[in-house]
Enzyme design. Structure first.
Site, PDB file in Angstrom:
ATOM      1  N   CYS A  91       0.846  -1.186   0.000  1.00  0.00           N
ATOM      2  CA  CYS A  91       0.000   0.000   0.000  1.00  0.00           C
ATOM      3  C   CYS A  91       0.884   1.239   0.000  1.00  0.00           C
ATOM      4  O   CYS A  91       2.109   1.158   0.002  1.00  0.00           O
ATOM      5  CB  CYS A  91      -0.933   0.009   1.205  1.00  0.00           C
ATOM      6  SG  CYS A  91      -0.047   0.092   2.784  1.00  0.00           S
ATOM      7  N   ASP A 100      -1.175  10.633 -28.137  1.00  0.00           N
ATOM      8  CA  ASP A 100      -1.455   9.294 -28.644  1.00  0.00           C
ATOM      9  C   ASP A 100      -0.246   8.581 -29.219  1.00  0.00           C
ATOM     10  O   ASP A 100      -0.338   7.414 -29.572  1.00  0.00           O
ATOM     11  CB  ASP A 100      -2.537   9.353 -29.731  1.00  0.00           C
ATOM     12  CG  ASP A 100      -1.998   9.939 -31.033  1.00  0.00           C
ATOM     13  OD1 ASP A 100      -1.164  10.854 -30.953  1.00  0.00           O
ATOM     14  OD2 ASP A 100      -2.409   9.473 -32.108  1.00  0.00           O
ATOM     15  N   CYS A 122       3.581   1.544   2.756  1.00  0.00           N
ATOM     16  CA  CYS A 122       4.851   0.853   2.498  1.00  0.00           C
ATOM     17  C   CYS A 122       5.734   1.708   1.590  1.00  0.00           C
ATOM     18  O   CYS A 122       6.935   1.870   1.835  1.00  0.00           O
ATOM     19  CB  CYS A 122       4.587  -0.499   1.838  1.00  0.00           C
ATOM     20  SG  CYS A 122       3.531  -1.614   2.799  1.00  0.00           S
ATOM     21  N   ASP A 154       4.874  11.170 -27.686  1.00  0.00           N
ATOM     22  CA  ASP A 154       4.195  11.839 -26.569  1.00  0.00           C
ATOM     23  C   ASP A 154       4.471  11.160 -25.231  1.00  0.00           C
ATOM     24  O   ASP A 154       4.148  11.716 -24.177  1.00  0.00           O
ATOM     25  CB  ASP A 154       2.671  11.838 -26.793  1.00  0.00           C
ATOM     26  CG  ASP A 154       2.274  12.582 -28.056  1.00  0.00           C
ATOM     27  OD1 ASP A 154       2.876  13.639 -28.309  1.00  0.00           O
ATOM     28  OD2 ASP A 154       1.380  12.113 -28.773  1.00  0.00           O
ATOM     29  N   ASP A 208      -1.720  17.047 -28.015  1.00  0.00           N
ATOM     30  CA  ASP A 208      -1.012  16.724 -29.244  1.00  0.00           C
ATOM     31  C   ASP A 208      -1.993  16.987 -30.391  1.00  0.00           C
ATOM     32  O   ASP A 208      -3.200  17.130 -30.162  1.00  0.00           O
ATOM     33  CB  ASP A 208      -0.573  15.259 -29.218  1.00  0.00           C
ATOM     34  CG  ASP A 208       0.119  14.845 -30.503  1.00  0.00           C
ATOM     35  OD1 ASP A 208       0.953  15.620 -30.997  1.00  0.00           O
ATOM     36  OD2 ASP A 208      -0.192  13.753 -31.019  1.00  0.00           O
TER      37      ASP A 208
END
Length: 699
Positions: free
Chosen positions: A16, A594, A19, A598, A410
């Protein structure tokens, strides 16, 4: 000054955010920079001026109880180490233990039976939460696990005292101890699942280097792995192949798709002596290249390095629950100690009663509600987003979404569809219908992406059929043809123009018998929802920005059309990374992209947003994926983020308010521990109920 080096480790056993926080603080105390700890993927990254200190760092992390490996391959946890298995184990004992409050089985009320059922769960919690609690205290920042450990231990010890002294059922709270542990383990499971990604973005990117190559050797073609390529090798690459390494063309011509690197929507025509880049794709043609760069020196490897650095430089966001707990934990412990001393010494209360009052404070201040406040709201919010076609990878992203000031886009494939269409057609000495018929007829012989788009668009206009007796495609120029009457036709780029013929910002040109008769400007088709989204963002106070590798004229035209004032064009991946860094200094920043080019920017931004038909690298790099490829889903994402964060704050307020009111009552001895346990359960119900309300809440 010695250059900093990025170190990557695999650390298993983190279940978690608590930690991860322990590891993060340890590394920061060691003077390391840009520490990044991802408990869901068992990844730890940091920068150091002394790579030789790595064995010492590994030893220190292992001292926290975790397993460490320098190998980038994931460490396989044993069955009993997985937090999910721990939860199911505890649930087996907790359900019958908790059900004694509702079922008329007298044997479940036996203190020894309850002790037997609770002990395995408590021992599990003792080692699971106790380790994290100990090390958080050791690092000077008490986390939620301290309260979980104290709360469960107090209830368990309180119950043992009641059992040994035969104080009756009012002093047995074994179910409380077991329920605390089981519920928080469930929270750990939900938290880890919510942020878990199936594949590391960097590992996915490295797959682009894992290709086969055809090497020319002694006049024969031999297939080798890309890792075996050396400088000076001659490689044969054909249509559809990925270019395995950076090099120079020594034979042949090809149309090369470089969108993964530059973002440029048009394929680039390459011929002898031109440079090619590893990872790009040959859409049509055949070439032989002389390899000039391999391994870490290739452009693709440099992008991978950029991604790693961007990921390491991204700080781990501290959850609101942990921020509150950092103050709450020492206060509760202090109140418990004061309760005992004031009751025993100031008011002459018996030692046993004073001790029970102090334990009652810890029981009533059990952090169950606080522990559930964030994960329950996050899971409901993520679930609602998923139903709307929005995949949000983790609860941490929620906070960022709710506080965005800038959204960077973009161009190709994001604001535009990637399909080309005719922007304008200027006819000089023939009719538009005649020009369209010629273009349709001649482009039908080509498989070039632009040709396919033009044929698709013009086919809907029922063009006149023209019969050509000869058609030829010339690389870098376009198409040439001859009809039955001996007329010659040329259709292609500005390379077919004579020096005195002005292109005037047009892209393609048609000549008949060497006379220019038509000019065409083409453009990417703008997504129909793009303008609506940009308008909505501006109304919400989020500034849209265009950041693309495409041509300046195209980007500025698109920005003007959509209402985007800030435009960056012709940018390379490293430049995108720098620009995102500058924008982040002005406020929380999201990046919508995309392509592989990028990926570093998506990773570096506060919130990376990718389309589902994007490259797999962009999807893995992003925190948000729009599954339906609808840009308007971004607006819904913003609303879900805002309301989820609001729900988390409401939950945390209630959890904190409940403790503020209940603790003083318990401290003065007016609260029966059983009532306290019920109140604690009621607090959990309120928090969970408020989170569930998010499912149907109007946004």
């Amino acid at each position: 000054m010695e250059k900093e080096e990025l170190i990557e480790l695999q650390v298993s056993g983190m279940h978690c955010n608590n930690c991860a926080l322990s590891v993060h603080k340890l590394l920061e105390k060691k003077g390391l920079h840009d520490v990044y700890v991802d408990f869901a993927n068992d990844e730890v990254k940091y920068k150091t001026n002394d790579p030789n200190s790595t064995p010492s760092i590994i030893k220190d992390i292992e001292g926290l109880g975790y397993k460490v490996s320098e190998d980038t391959a994931p460490i396989i946890e044993k069955a009993f180490e997985k937090v999910g298995n721990k939860f199911y184990f505890s649930l087996i004992f907790t359900i019958p233990l908790f059900s004694h409050m509702f079922l008329p089985f007298h044997w479940l009320h036996n203190p020894l039976v309850q002790l037997a059922l609770c002990t395995p769960v408590y021992l599990l919690g003792f080692f699971h939460f106790g380790k994290s609690a100990f090390h958080s205290l050791k690092n000077g920042i008490p986390n939620m696990d301290v309260l979980i450990f104290i709360g469960s231990s107090a209830a368990f010890i309180y119950s043992i005292v009641g059992t040994v002294q035969n104080l009756g059922p009012d002093y047995l709270f074994y179910e409380t101890a077991a329920t605390i542990i089981s519920l928080v383990l469930l929270g750990n499971v939900l938290e880890k699942r919510s942020v878990s990604q199936t594949t590391s973005a960097v590992r996915e990117l490295m797959l682009f280097q894992e290709v086969k190559a055809n090497k020319m050797e002694d006049g024969e073609i031999v297939e080798i792995h890309s890792s075996a390529i050396k400088n000076g090798d001659i490689l044969v690459i054909n249509t559809g192949d990925k270019i395995p390494a950076d090099g120079e063309i020594i034979w042949g011509e090809a149309s090369v798709n470089e969108a993964m690197l530059t973002g440029e929507s048009l394929p680039v025509e390459k011929s002898k002596y031109d440079q090619v880049i590893g990872g790009t794709i040959i859409e049509k043609g055949s070439i032989h290249i002389l390899v000039t760069k391999t391994g870490k020196h290739t452009v693709l490897s440099q992008i991978i390095d950029l991604m790693k650095k961007a990921q390491a430089a991204k700080p781990k966001i501290q959850k609101l629950g942990d921020k509150v707990a950092a103050i709450f934990v020492p206060i509760v412990v202090g109140i418990s100690i004061l309760t005992f001393f004031i009751a025993f010494y100031a008011f002459d209360v018996s030692f046993q009663k004073s001790m029970l009052n102090a334990i009652a404070v810890l029981v009533i201040s059990c952090p169950c509600a606080m522990g559930l406040a964030t994960p329950t709201a996050v899971m409901v919010g993520l679930g609602r987003a998923a139903k709307s076609g929005i995949l949000i990878k983790g609860g941490n992203t929620i906070e960022e979404i709710a506080d965005l000031k800038f959204m960077v886009f973009d161009k190709t494939g994001t604001l535009t569809t990637g399909n080309f269409k005719i922007k304008s057609l200027e006819c000089i000495s023939i009719s538009q219908q005649k020009a369209e018929s010629i273009i349709f007829g001649i482009e039908a012989y080509s498989n070039h992406p632009i040709a396919r788009s033009l044929v698709k668009e013009l086919s809907g206009k029922s063009p006149e059929k023209i019969i050509f007796t000869k058609v030829n495609e010339e690389k870098g120029l376009g198409m040439s043809a001859t009809d039955s009457e001996g007329n010659s036709y040329q259709f292609g780029s500005k390379q077919i123009l004579l020096p005195e013929e002005d292109s005037n910002n047009y892209s393609l040109f048609l000549k008949i018998n060497n006379i220019l008769v038509a000019k065409i400007a083409i453009e990417d088709e703008i997504k129909p929802e793009a303008a609506n989204l940009i308008s909505t963002l501006i109304k919400l106070g989020i500034k849209p920005i265009l950041l693309s590798g495409d041509q300046k004229e195209k980007c500025e035209a698109l920005g003007a059309y959509l209402g985007i004032e800030e435009v960056y064009a012709e940018t390379m991946p490293n430049q995108k990374l720098e620009i995102i860094g500058e924008i982040k200094k002005r406020g929380k920043t999201a990046m919508v992209g995309d392509g592989i080019n990028d990926a570093p920017a998506l990773t570096s931004s506060d919130v990376g947003i990718s389309m589902s038909d994007s490259s797999s690298i962009a999807i893995q790099s992003a925190e948000v994926v729009l599954l339906q490829n609808d840009l308007l889903a971004i607006n819904k994402m913003l609303k879900i983020g805002k309301h989820t964060l609001l729900t988390i704050k409401q939950n945390l307020f209630w959890a904190f308010f409940y403790n503020v009111v209940a603790i003083p009552i318990a401290a003065v001895g007016l609260l029966n521990p059983m009532v306290g346990a019920l109140a604690m359960a009621f607090s959990d119900v309120i928090v969970i109920g408020n989170s569930i309300r998010l499912k149907t809440k109007s946004l």
